[in-house]
Design an enzyme around this catalytic site. Structure first.
Site, PDB file in Angstrom:
ATOM      1  N   GLY A 144       0.797  -1.216   0.000  1.00  0.00           N
ATOM      2  CA  GLY A 144       0.000   0.000   0.000  1.00  0.00           C
ATOM      3  C   GLY A 144       0.830   1.266   0.000  1.00  0.00           C
ATOM      4  N   ASP A 177      -2.819   7.157   1.805  1.00  0.00           N
ATOM      5  CA  ASP A 177      -2.309   7.959   0.687  1.00  0.00           C
ATOM      6  C   ASP A 177      -1.037   7.392   0.075  1.00  0.00           C
ATOM      7  OD1 ASP A 177      -0.307   8.646   2.568  1.00  0.00           O
ATOM      8  OD2 ASP A 177      -1.444  10.397   3.224  1.00  0.00           O
ATOM      9  N   GLY A 178      -0.537   6.260   0.595  1.00  0.00           N
ATOM     10  CA  GLY A 178       0.651   5.654   0.013  1.00  0.00           C
ATOM     11  C   GLY A 178       1.935   6.400   0.289  1.00  0.00           C
ATOM     12  N   ARG A 235      14.609   0.929  -1.367  1.00  0.00           N
ATOM     13  CA  ARG A 235      14.951  -0.325  -0.697  1.00  0.00           C
ATOM     14  C   ARG A 235      15.487  -1.323  -1.732  1.00  0.00           C
ATOM     15  NH1 ARG A 235      10.390  -2.001   3.624  1.00  0.00           N
ATOM     16  NH2 ARG A 235       9.238  -2.690   1.774  1.00  0.00           N
ATOM     17  N   ARG A 242       7.232 -12.443   0.802  1.00  0.00           N
ATOM     18  CA  ARG A 242       7.156 -12.705   2.239  1.00  0.00           C
ATOM     19  C   ARG A 242       6.202 -13.851   2.542  1.00  0.00           C
ATOM     20  NH1 ARG A 242       6.029  -6.784   3.297  1.00  0.00           N
ATOM     21  NH2 ARG A 242       7.455  -6.598   1.539  1.00  0.00           N
ATOM     22  N   ASP A 329       3.024 -10.800   7.301  1.00  0.00           N
ATOM     23  CA  ASP A 329       3.329 -10.019   6.104  1.00  0.00           C
ATOM     24  C   ASP A 329       4.652  -9.278   6.232  1.00  0.00           C
ATOM     25  OD1 ASP A 329       1.344  -8.672   7.968  1.00  0.00           O
ATOM     26  OD2 ASP A 329       2.094  -6.914   6.893  1.00  0.00           O
ATOM     27  N   ASP A 339      10.873  -4.641   6.561  1.00  0.00           N
ATOM     28  CA  ASP A 339       9.837  -3.692   6.987  1.00  0.00           C
ATOM     29  C   ASP A 339      10.105  -3.104   8.373  1.00  0.00           C
ATOM     30  OD1 ASP A 339       8.562  -3.837   4.617  1.00  0.00           O
ATOM     31  OD2 ASP A 339       6.883  -5.032   5.288  1.00  0.00           O
TER      32      ASP A 339
END
Length: 656
Positions: A144, A177-178, A235, A242, A329, A339
């Protein structure tokens, strides 16, 4: 540009979704120079199903939707106003074959690593995955706030996936909003690189780019939102697939009722397994190339994932790292730390430390991380069925995880204690007693191990009293202890909960706050004890605890030295192993906060200084700690040495 349009107009190969049209931005008007040598070969988009783009304008790509029957959906970065580089990581970018960056490449890096322009060959897409969040199946999640750019092939024969985090909305953004903001992006950027240089498997961060575009965030969820600058992190990893990638096939969950978007699509599960094993576990693929039955291959793959995960979390425990959101996730299929949302490194040793202010139940405390990773592996085993029978997957977890974790953990801990001649049966008890002593005295995790490197190991060595004084100076002061044990509940709320526990224990149990109430009662009791304790009494207690453990430690070192035979050679090896196993520098919360505050005031020098420091975490020379330029807004006025115990104000930091 005309050639790019022609490519986008061409018919897609059979079985593949048509890419979206070229960006409305003048993405290719500024040709790359420093980045010109990057060669993309986006294998995953050929190997796995990509959603057919929805009809309509380019904006339709970011419309929230269920993505069924696909592992990726097309995406397009949203433009940022006046992007500029906060910092670049030369070692991470070198993975892509790029030369060491300097100031001359920052404008180009800002353009392409913000998403304002696309490199030739990049194909932005968002990955579809599900996940168990805080123990409950959440259904479709997906990228997202992240976008796959493509896979870069290097002259060394390596393949690296590039991803932009915070580049704008995708099909998986739901109502968000990403975007990511400066504070969280700096933390992710610095910690990704810190973990790598600590020797821990991790995704990497090549760039952090901020902008003048803003979004509104309620930082503490307290009704006080503010504008924050949109920021993007580049990244880099072999893959960002995952555990949750395999949960898109999950049928309706018995507790939440949610299901994955690709239920009953075992054909896609097979494609995903084939891709992951052949691409990232080629030795397993080769070993089973002639097998008509795929179960042995899939079992070997799952066994290796289990081992890698066990080793990874053992590495976390040995440096005091806490991952605040250990959902399925956020678990890498290749055993990388992935993450970096809320995270933290232990300061005062506390096995119940929670680094995520949103983790009210303490599911992801430091001490629970191994068990949670094991639980996540069990969920992965469920997601692999029928390609891996569940009973077999559960057996693999039971056989491999605890054994691999304990083996790797004790191996690392022996090195941290300078035990270089092999293992002894009592080593586990020695480590357990060390951690108990650290907990009882509130010792600083990182600095205690660093100090042990200078412990006078020889029986006749002088300086034990001085060493004990130095060691107890790293223990929590009376003021720190009182601050750490402050009650978290309003006294009236606690009283009501206790009354409910007595009058209606069934309802009290249903509410699920028993652990919180028990913890609160412990805090109240601890506060009461501390009120009647003096600093001198605390110091005396701490010294007694440490003197007892050091006696056991010296006895174990004597055995290790005797096993070596050559005392001088043993001492050299002992010191070297300890210095290379016990970092002096980790990304403490207060260090990150000082860098963030400076950056929010427009000064990126502290971020860059901390980045350089974290590239040499085992370097024990003070010369690394270079003061900021005179008058710079680096937060230096309240910044202690980077290797110091955290100041009292750091205890108030809240990470969400």
């Amino acid at each position: 540009m005309a050639l790019l349009r022609a490519v986008f107009r061409a018919s897609p190969p059979a079985g593949r979704a048509r890419p979206p049209p070229a960006s409305r931005s003048t993405a290719m008007d500024s040709a790359p120079r420093w980045l010109a040598g990057l060669r993309f070969d986006n294998q995953v988009l050929r190997a796995l199903p990509v959603e057919t783009p929805p009809p309509g304008s380019e904006d339709a790509l970011s419309v929230p939707r269920t993505v069924a029957g696909a592992c990726f959906s097309r995406a397009r970065p949203a433009r940022l106003r006046q992007p500029r580089v906060v910092a670049l990581s030369g070692p991470a970018l070198a993975l892509l074959g790029l030369p060491e960056p300097d100031a001359s490449v920052e404008a180009e890096a800002a353009l392409f690593f913000s998403g304002n322009a696309l490199l030739p060959g990049a194909e932005p897409a968002a990955h579809c995955y599900c996940g168990h969040q805080f123990g409950q199946f959440a259904g479709q999640l997906g990228d997202g706030a992240a976008m796959y750019l493509g896979e870069v092939c290097t002259e060394a024969g390596e393949r690296w996936e590039m991803q932009l985090k915070g580049a704008g909305p995708t099909a998986f953004s739901r109502q968000a909003d990403g975007r990511k903001v400066l504070r969280s992006s700096i933390r992710e950027f610095l910690c990704s690189e810190a973990m790598f240089h600590l020797g821990i498997p991790t995704t990497r961060a090549g760039a952090c780019v901020t902008s003048e575009s803003t979004v509104v965030r309620d930082v503490f969820y307290d009704g006080n939102p503010k504008y924050e600058k949109c920021t993007v992190v580049l990244r880099i990893a072999p893959t960002f697939i995952r555990f949750g990638s395999f949960e898109i096939f999950k049928p309706a969950d018995e507790y939440t009722g949610r299901a994955g978007p690709s239920v009953q699509r075992n054909d896609i599960r097979i494609q995903l397994l084939d891709y992951v094993i052949s691409s990232f576990y080629p030795e397993i693929q080769a070993a089973h190339a002639c097998d008509s039955d795929r179960v042995p291959r899939n079992a070997a793959f799952f066994r290796e994932v289990t081992r890698r995960t066990a080793r990874m979390v053992a590495e976390w425990q040995c440096v005091g790292f806490c991952h605040g959101v250990l959902n399925t996730d956020n678990m890498s299929i290749v055993g990388l730390t992935i993450d970096y949302g809320p995270f933290g490194f232990l300061d005062r040793y506390d096995p119940d430390h929670v680094c995520n202010a949103s983790d009210n139940a303490g599911r992801y405390t430091y001490s629970k991380q191994p068990e949670v990773c094991k639980w996540n592996l069990q969920k992965l085993a469920e997601a692999l069925e029928p390609e891996l029978p569940l009973a077999l997957g559960e057996t693999i977890v039971a056989e491999e995880f605890d054994t691999e974790f304990q083996k790797h953990y004790l191996q690392k801990m022996r090195r941290k204690l300078g035990l270089v001649q092999g293992e002894r049966e009592e080593d586990g008890a020695l480590v357990a007693k060390l951690l108990e002593t650290m907990h009882l005295t509130g010792a600083d995790f990182t600095n205690t191990f660093c100090l042990l490197s200078s412990f006078p190991a020889e029986p006749e060595a002088p300086g034990l009293d001085e060493f004990l004084t130095a060691l107890t100076s790293q223990c929590a002061s009376l003021e720190e202890r009182r601050l750490a044990s402050r009650p978290q509940m309003d006294p009236r709320q606690l009283s009501m909960m206790l009354m409910l526990a007595q009058s209606n224990p069934q309802l009290f149990a249903l509410i699920g706050t028993q652990a919180n109430v028990t913890k609160e009662l412990e805090r109240v009791e601890q506060q009461s004890r501390l009120q009647h304790l003096t600093s001198e009494e605390l110091q005396s207690r701490n010294s007694a605890h440490w003197a007892a453990w050091l006696q056991d430690y010296r006895a174990r070192l004597d055995k290790d030295r005797e096993d070596a035979g050559d005392t001088a050679a043993w001492q050299v090896k002992h010191t070297h192993v300890m210095h290379s196993s016990n970092p002096k520098y980790v990304l403490r919360n207060y260090i990150a906060q000082n860098a963030i505050e400076a950056a929010e005031n427009g000064d990126f020098s502290e971020v860059r200084r901390v980045l350089k420091l974290l590239e040499s975490p085992y370097q024990h020379e003070e010369a690394l700690e270079v003061a900021g330029p005179e008058g710079a807004a680096t937060g230096a006025s309240r910044r202690p040495s980077y290797s110091s115990k955290p100041p009292l104000w750091a205890a108030e930091l809240c990470v969400t």
